[in-house]
Write an enzyme that holds these catalytic residues in place. Structure first.
Site, mmCIF file in Angstrom:
data_model
loop_
_atom_site.group_PDB
_atom_site.id
_atom_site.type_symbol
_atom_site.label_atom_id
_atom_site.label_comp_id
_atom_site.label_asym_id
_atom_site.label_seq_id
_atom_site.Cartn_x
_atom_site.Cartn_y
_atom_site.Cartn_z
ATOM 1 C CG HIS A 1 -13.093 -48.731 -37.192
ATOM 2 N ND1 HIS A 1 -12.796 -48.489 -35.871
ATOM 3 C CD2 HIS A 1 -13.675 -47.582 -37.636
ATOM 4 C CE1 HIS A 1 -13.157 -47.261 -35.534
ATOM 5 N NE2 HIS A 1 -13.689 -46.692 -36.588
ATOM 6 C CB CYS B 1 -12.793 -54.517 -35.243
ATOM 7 S SG CYS B 1 -11.981 -55.554 -33.997
ATOM 8 C CG HIS C 1 -10.334 -51.643 -32.875
ATOM 9 N ND1 HIS C 1 -11.596 -52.162 -33.035
ATOM 10 C CD2 HIS C 1 -10.275 -50.538 -33.673
ATOM 11 C CE1 HIS C 1 -12.279 -51.411 -33.886
ATOM 12 N NE2 HIS C 1 -11.501 -50.427 -34.295
#
Length: 300
Positions: free
Chosen positions: A258, A200, A246
């Site tokens: 992502h 990510c 994240h």
């Protein structure tokens, strides 16, 4: 601090100085860096170096992946306009300027090479950081836009960066989001930053890096880096969304891109913040904690 450049196609930083202990447990990969990228050596013990990358990230590397260079040479290289990065997901470096040639090495997007004078049949001769020379398609080369100054210029910080070529902010946002989209379909790889596997924060980092801006390579906002927190309701394309552990990039109209290890959409994908959309991720929407924007875009 000694400086060095990566002399292998991909180098890996680890969180600990030992990769595997006697019981067989492992330490996590912290980052992936590519051929030609520079690091500062903080400490060297045996065959392991503690390093800091040119984007300020720390970890441990196999010393055999590095070749030391004088700091002055690094500065000289950084100031030379001809240094380029490879912009295709994967580029073969050939021994002759022909598709039938022998592949010397295959390098991923973002690897740095030095173009030489020789051109032939749409190919450009280049020199690699390990000293080898070969040919790549001219179209695979793009002028390097980032800088190594963090490693050789005392006092330099990431807030001194500027948009490449005084680019219009909206055009810059489009380029960053287009770059992020170029990783769609790439598998998820912890610590990865390449078209062969990316995580990510690697997706966010590379999307800005390939457009000349160095941001923090992790899922958090750090004061010394140029991403600043903004109200979530003020999101624009290229802004970042932060969740616990994240990070994603906002694309507009509630969509974001992502790289995720989520079992139902493994890899680099687009999802939505809108409950009515088929690609809505309720689990992430509920965990959204912050949004961030590049400091250079704060005054729009």
């Amino acid at each position: 601090m000694e400086t060095a450049v990566v002399q292998v196609p991909r180098g890996f930083l680890y969180e600990e100085p030992q990769y595997v202990d006697h019981k067989g447990s492992y330490y996590k990969v912290a980052d992936e860096i590519f051929m030609g990228w520079a690091v500062g050596i903080l400490e060297e013990k045996g065959n392991v170096c503690q390093v800091v990358t040119h984007h300020g990230y720390k970890g441990y590397m196999d010393a055999a992946q590095l070749i030391k260079i004088p700091a002055g040479k690094l500065k000289e290289r950084d100031e030379r306009e001809e240094i380029c990065y490879l912009q295709a997901g994967l580029t073969d470096v050939m021994d002759v300027p022909k598709v039938e040639g022998r592949v010397i090495v295959s390098l991923t997007r973002g690897s740095l090479v030095e173009p030489l004078l020789e051109k032939e049949g749409g190919y450009q001769r280049v020199r690699l950081s390990d000293g080898q020379e070969g040919y790549v398609p001219e179209k695979s080369l793009k002028k390097r836009l980032d800088t190594d100054r963090y490693l050789f210029e005392e006092g330099w910080n990431f807030h001194t960066q500027s948009l490449p070529g005084n680019m219009d902010p909206e055009a810059f946002r489009r380029q960053v989001t287009d770059t992020a989209r170029s990783y769609l379909g790439t598998q998820y790889r912890w610590g990865g930053k390449s078209a062969q596997g990316i995580d990510c924060s690697g997706t966010a980092f590379m999307s800005y890096f390939l457009n000349g801006i160095l941001i923090y390579r992790d899922a958090s906002i750090r004061e010394e880096y140029p991403i600043k927190e903004i109200p979530i309701e003020n999101l624009k394309p290229a802004d970042l969304l932060f969740f616990p552990g994240h990070v994603a990039m906002y694309l507009g109209e509630g969509k974001y891109i992502h790289s995720t290890a989520y079992r139902e959409s493994f890899g680099c994908v687009i999802n939505s913040l809108n409950p009515g959309d088929g690609d809505y991720r309720e689990d992430l929407k509920e965990k959204l904690t912050a949004a961030g924007r590049l400091e250079l875009l704060m005054e729009e």
